[in-house]
Write an enzyme that holds these catalytic residues in place. Structure first.
Site, PDB file in Angstrom:
ATOM      1  CG  ASP A 192      23.242  80.503  71.935  1.00 28.55           C
ATOM      2  OD1 ASP A 192      22.243  80.224  71.736  1.00 28.55           O
ATOM      3  OD2 ASP A 192      23.717  81.246  71.352  1.00 28.55           O
ATOM      4  CD  GLU A 249      18.221  77.568  72.161  1.00 35.24           C
ATOM      5  OE1 GLU A 249      17.326  78.393  72.012  1.00 35.24           O
ATOM      6  OE2 GLU A 249      19.395  77.878  71.523  1.00 35.24           O
ATOM      7  CG  ASP A 262      26.350  83.949  70.096  1.00 36.79           C
ATOM      8  OD1 ASP A 262      25.191  84.180  69.569  1.00 36.79           O
ATOM      9  OD2 ASP A 262      27.302  83.997  69.353  1.00 36.79           O
TER      10      ASP A 262
END
Ligand SMILES: [Zn+2]
Length: 370
Positions: free
Chosen positions: A188, A272, A352
């Site tokens: 993340d 991501e 997170d």
């Protein structure tokens, strides 16, 4: 056999005469690039509603300008040809909708030019590299390029403190077998530091790097207090540039180190697919997102994984990694100020860390369906 590429960057030490030629080439490349861009811009404005005509256009080449501006003949013609390729590339990206309309290059852009290997014009020798128009340039080769790697092109660049570098792009043949995926990690993106992984560990920048950032800010403040254009201002400007280079080098080393570590420990890394530019504008974090090095880090990850037949999995940027409970899968709104994710199911962990777990899960799901 599949062709693979690898680039090597080394410091070079040109003589005064060679340095002059290198800088002249930077200027000529910029000149030709801007000329071609201006011409194409003009025809684009004229024909922009006629897609067919645009497609079939003949574009200007450097040869055209050499007649008018004879001094262009003094520099490496391959460098000028590459300027043309770069204009083409920028246009294609624009037409595909991947980029904005190409911009003119100013002196403030990174100073560089690229030349290609043609008939042994470039040769790497002991302590020197032979380059078109420059002959032998002293090079500090801190690592060996395997002899079966073929040099394709070289990019010469100069930093704002006046150091010269060469990036040598090589090609080699290697069959890379896809690794069976057993170990997966999710990352993340983190504003402070770099990322939090799905084991809950933070990749923080080392202390010496943060100290160097503080030093840079101090030097920049000093510069802003000096009279622009004065001798002291100029001295300070070089000091700032040198500190910036140190910061960039330290960051690069850290990013290389971290990506290498991940690639040796895992078969797939899930991240991501963030649009950093959009994000930094949207969140008004501005500079710090860009300086964070996430983009560079993911490109290092990408090629290091590929070299070993491993995978980088990018998940959709709309995937609700922050809002989802990694334990029971329920989704809820979470404020930016909430540092922990608390769920009715009993989960109570760092936000997170929770996101990284969700990213990992989603990555595994994608890998299974691929
Ligand atoms: Zn839950």
């Amino acid at each position: 056999m599949a062709k693979q590429n690898k680039a090597y960057k080394f410091r070079v030490y040109p003589t005064d005469e060679q340095a002059l030629m290198i800088r002249k080439t930077f200027g000529c490349v910029r000149f030709v690039y801007n000329k071609m861009l201006a011409e194409r811009k003009e025809t684009y404005e004229k024909l922009k509603d006629d897609k067919e005509a645009l497609k079939n256009l003949k574009h200007p080449t450097p040869a055209k300008y050499k007649k008018e501006f004879a001094w262009l003949k003094e520099v490496d013609s391959l460098a000028l040809a590459n300027a043309q390729l770069n204009v083409d590339k920028a246009y294609k990206a624009f037409f595909k909708g991947n980029a904005k309309f190409p911009k003119f290059k100013s002196k403030r852009h990174r100073q560089s030019y690229t030349t290609n290997v043609v008939n042994g014009n470039i040769q790497l020798l002991d302590g020197h590299i032979k380059l078109p128009k420059l002959k032998m340039v002293k090079i500090k080769k801190h690592r060996e390029i395997p002899s079966e790697y073929k040099i394709k092109s070289c990019t010469l660049s100069m930093t704002s403190s006046g150091k010269y570098y060469i990036s040598i792009l090589t090609e080699y043949e290697k069959e890379i077998e896809s690794k069976e995926i057993e170990k997966v990690v999710g990352l993340d993106f983190a504003m402070d530091g770099l990322f939090v992984d799905s084991k809950g560990e933070k990749a923080n920048y080392p202390k010496f790097y943060r100290q160097m950032l503080e030093k840079l800010a101090k030097e920049q403040r000093k510069l802003s207090r000096k009279k622009k254009g004065s001798a002291n201002w100029n001295k300070q400007r070089i000091r700032v540039a040198k500190t910036q280079e140190k910061v960039a080098n330290q960051r690069n080393n850290f990013l290389h180190h971290k990506s290498k570590e991940l690639v040796s420990n895992f078969d797939a890394v899930v991240i991501e697919d963030l649009d950093m530019k959009g994000m930094s504008q949207a969140l008004k974090f501005g500079k710090s997102v860009a300086d964070n090095g996430w983009g560079m880090f993911t490109s290092f990850l990408q090629y290091k994984l590929k070299e070993q037949g491993k995978q980088l999995v990018k998940i959709d940027k709309w995937f609700p990694s922050t809002k989802t409970c990694s334990n029971c899968g329920s989704v809820k709104e979470i404020e930016l100020s909430e540092r922990t994710y608390q769920c009715a199911c009993g989960l109570n962990i760092d936000r997170d860390y929770n996101s990284a777990l969700n990213i990992k899960k989603e990555g595994i799901r994608l890998l299974a369906t691929a």
